[in-house]
Design an enzyme around this catalytic site. Structure first.
Site, PDB file in Angstrom:
ATOM      1  N   HIS A  34       1.939   2.593  18.828  1.00  0.00           N
ATOM      2  CA  HIS A  34       2.025   3.211  17.734  1.00  0.00           C
ATOM      3  C   HIS A  34       1.617   4.883  18.191  1.00  0.00           C
ATOM      4  O   HIS A  34       0.547   5.206  18.368  1.00  0.00           O
ATOM      5  CB  HIS A  34       3.233   3.184  16.936  1.00  0.00           C
ATOM      6  N   GLY A  36      -0.213   5.417  15.756  1.00  0.00           N
ATOM      7  CA  GLY A  36      -1.283   5.697  15.548  1.00  0.00           C
ATOM      8  C   GLY A  36      -2.406   5.419  16.524  1.00  0.00           C
ATOM      9  O   GLY A  36      -3.988   5.824  16.716  1.00  0.00           O
ATOM     10  N   HIS A  37      -1.832   4.339  17.373  1.00  0.00           N
ATOM     11  CA  HIS A  37      -3.103   3.636  18.900  1.00  0.00           C
ATOM     12  C   HIS A  37      -3.258   5.341  19.150  1.00  0.00           C
ATOM     13  O   HIS A  37      -4.295   5.951  20.368  1.00  0.00           O
ATOM     14  CB  HIS A  37      -1.991   2.746  19.362  1.00  0.00           C
ATOM     15  N   GLY A 149      -9.844   2.531  14.567  1.00  0.00           N
ATOM     16  CA  GLY A 149      -9.247   3.137  13.710  1.00  0.00           C
ATOM     17  C   GLY A 149      -9.689   3.375  12.417  1.00  0.00           C
ATOM     18  O   GLY A 149     -10.123   1.436  12.181  1.00  0.00           O
ATOM     19  N   GLN A 150      -9.638   3.576  11.554  1.00  0.00           N
ATOM     20  CA  GLN A 150      -9.536   3.517   9.270  1.00  0.00           C
ATOM     21  C   GLN A 150      -8.933   2.417   9.260  1.00  0.00           C
ATOM     22  O   GLN A 150      -9.238   1.881   8.090  1.00  0.00           O
ATOM     23  CB  GLN A 150     -10.327   4.715   9.186  1.00  0.00           C
ATOM     24  N   MET A 186       0.316   3.211   9.859  1.00  0.00           N
ATOM     25  CA  MET A 186       1.386   2.651  10.959  1.00  0.00           C
ATOM     26  C   MET A 186       1.159   1.708  11.115  1.00  0.00           C
ATOM     27  O   MET A 186      -0.764   1.567  10.669  1.00  0.00           O
ATOM     28  CB  MET A 186       0.876   3.799  11.836  1.00  0.00           C
TER      29      MET A 186
HETATM   30  P1  AMP Z   1      -4.715  -2.792  17.171  1.00  0.00           P
HETATM   31  O1  AMP Z   1      -3.204  -3.180  18.215  1.00  0.00           O
HETATM   32  O2  AMP Z   1      -3.744  -3.320  15.171  1.00  0.00           O
HETATM   33  O3  AMP Z   1      -5.961  -4.100  16.972  1.00  0.00           O
HETATM   34  O4  AMP Z   1      -4.901  -1.891  16.624  1.00  0.00           O
HETATM   35  C1  AMP Z   1      -5.873  -1.238  17.507  1.00  0.00           C
HETATM   36  C2  AMP Z   1      -6.583   0.400  17.502  1.00  0.00           C
HETATM   37  O5  AMP Z   1      -5.855   1.395  16.898  1.00  0.00           O
HETATM   38  C3  AMP Z   1      -7.559  -0.736  16.121  1.00  0.00           C
HETATM   39  O6  AMP Z   1      -8.352   0.676  16.302  1.00  0.00           O
HETATM   40  C4  AMP Z   1      -6.684   0.207  14.705  1.00  0.00           C
HETATM   41  O7  AMP Z   1      -7.323   0.320  13.547  1.00  0.00           O
HETATM   42  C5  AMP Z   1      -6.022   1.779  15.487  1.00  0.00           C
HETATM   43  N1  AMP Z   1      -4.706   1.739  14.639  1.00  0.00           N
HETATM   44  C6  AMP Z   1      -3.729   1.198  14.247  1.00  0.00           C
HETATM   45  N2  AMP Z   1      -3.185   1.527  13.460  1.00  0.00           N
HETATM   46  C7  AMP Z   1      -3.678   2.734  13.032  1.00  0.00           C
HETATM   47  C8  AMP Z   1      -3.315   3.440  12.252  1.00  0.00           C
HETATM   48  N3  AMP Z   1      -1.955   3.435  11.050  1.00  0.00           N
HETATM   49  N4  AMP Z   1      -3.887   4.872  12.513  1.00  0.00           N
HETATM   50  C9  AMP Z   1      -4.685   4.890  12.825  1.00  0.00           C
HETATM   51  N5  AMP Z   1      -5.509   4.262  14.001  1.00  0.00           N
HETATM   52  C10 AMP Z   1      -5.228   2.808  13.721  1.00  0.00           C
END
Ligand code: AMP
Length: 281
Positions: A34, A36-37, A149-150, A186
């Site tokens: 999404h 965010g990624h 991501g934070q 997100m």
């Molecule tokens: P995930 O696929 O959930 O393991 O997330 C992969 C990376 O994307 C991790 O470093 C998360 O912190 C980052 N991430 C997920 N959602 C967001 C967001 N809404 N905003 C910024 N970074 C995100």
């Protein structure tokens, strides 16, 4: 964009780039991409100043407990591949669980007590899974710079500790949280929410904003701030509090008074869906 599935091939690619003096940036994800990624890729390109960007997609079985959503976790390969290509990713690394966890593996990485607090209370094996897989990914991809991501702040601070303690070489960047219009952070898990749960989920970011305002107004007592956040979340009947806490970013120890290193974090259930959010002062 090249798609690589074999860890050996991935590492060979990175070694070739290193010989060519190319700077490699890395974005680890579990897919279901999404905005965010994708924002992590922009932050990496801007701050990391890297010519080559590798993104990994791996739904890591080790970080899910048996009662969690590993089987249900959304896998959206075609969509992810399109988005990664659009974001200008150079290599999409997409290993299998069998390649990442050969049957005879016995080595895991744990970062002491930092994985036992906050999300580690309801998910006791989660961070061991995260640090073990991130250590492997960093060894395979050998990036100069890696972005997280934070949104997953506890994860970031635990990985920062691991990278420091194990004398790993990659530089770490923390990217800001990308939110929906109403403030909800997100997340790939937002798609599990019913319409009513989705409406009420805005209480996470609202309660963090309330905390921020109290602190700007001079409030320093974390108990008072947490109580106010608690009351706000409780006024949403579909929300069930897992935790609300204020900790030091270096140690993840709870704070009684706000300081400039404070992380305010919370995890809230809507039915079986568990959402997290935070602010860092
Ligand atoms: P995930 O696929 O959930 O393991 O997330 C992969 C990376 O994307 C991790 O470093 C998360 O912190 C980052 N991430 C997920 N959602 C967001 C967001 N809404 N905003 C910024 N970074 C995100």
């Amino acid at each position: 964009m090249i798609v690589i599935t074999s860890p050996k091939e991935m590492n060979a690619w990175s070694q070739t780039m290193r010989v060519k003096k190319e700077r490699i940036g890395f974005v680890p994800t579990m897919g279901c991409l999404h905005a965010g990624h994708l924002s992590l890729v922009d932050v990496l390109r801007k701050q990391g100043k890297c010519g080559q960007v590798v993104m990994s997609i791996f739904v890591n079985p080790l970080q899910f407990a048996p009662n969690e959503d590993f089987d249900k976790y959304p896998r959206t390969w075609d969509h992810d591949k399109k988005l990664a290509e659009g974001a200008g990713i150079d290599v999409l690394f997409y290993p299998t669980a069998a390649d990442m966890y050969p049957a005879n593996a016995k080595t895991f990485v744990e970062v002491g007590d930092m994985g036992k607090v906050m999300c580690g209370i309801t998910r006791p094996s989660h961070f061991r899974g995260v640090t073990s897989v991130v250590a492997k990914l960093l060894n395979i991809v050998a990036p100069h710079v890696t972005v997280f991501g934070q949104k997953d702040a506890q994860q970031f601070f635990i990985i920062r500790r691991m990278v420091h303690d194990l004398m790993m070489e990659t530089e770490l960047i923390m990217a800001p949280i990308i939110r929906e219009k109403d403030g909800l952070a997100m997340s790939s898990r937002n798609m599990y929410l019913s319409a009513d749960e989705r409406d009420q989920a805005v209480c996470l970011s609202e309660s963090l904003e309330m905390a921020r305002k109290m602190i700007s107004g001079g409030e320093k007592n974390t108990g008072v701030i947490i109580q106010k956040m608690h009351d706000h979340i409780q006024s949403h009947p579909l929300a069930k509090i897992d935790y609300i806490t204020i900790v030091d970013t270096e140690t993840l120890d709870e704070l009684t008074n706000i300081n400039s290193n404070a992380l305010i974090a919370l995890a809230i259930y809507f039915g079986k869906t568990r959402l997290i959010d935070n602010i860092i002062l």
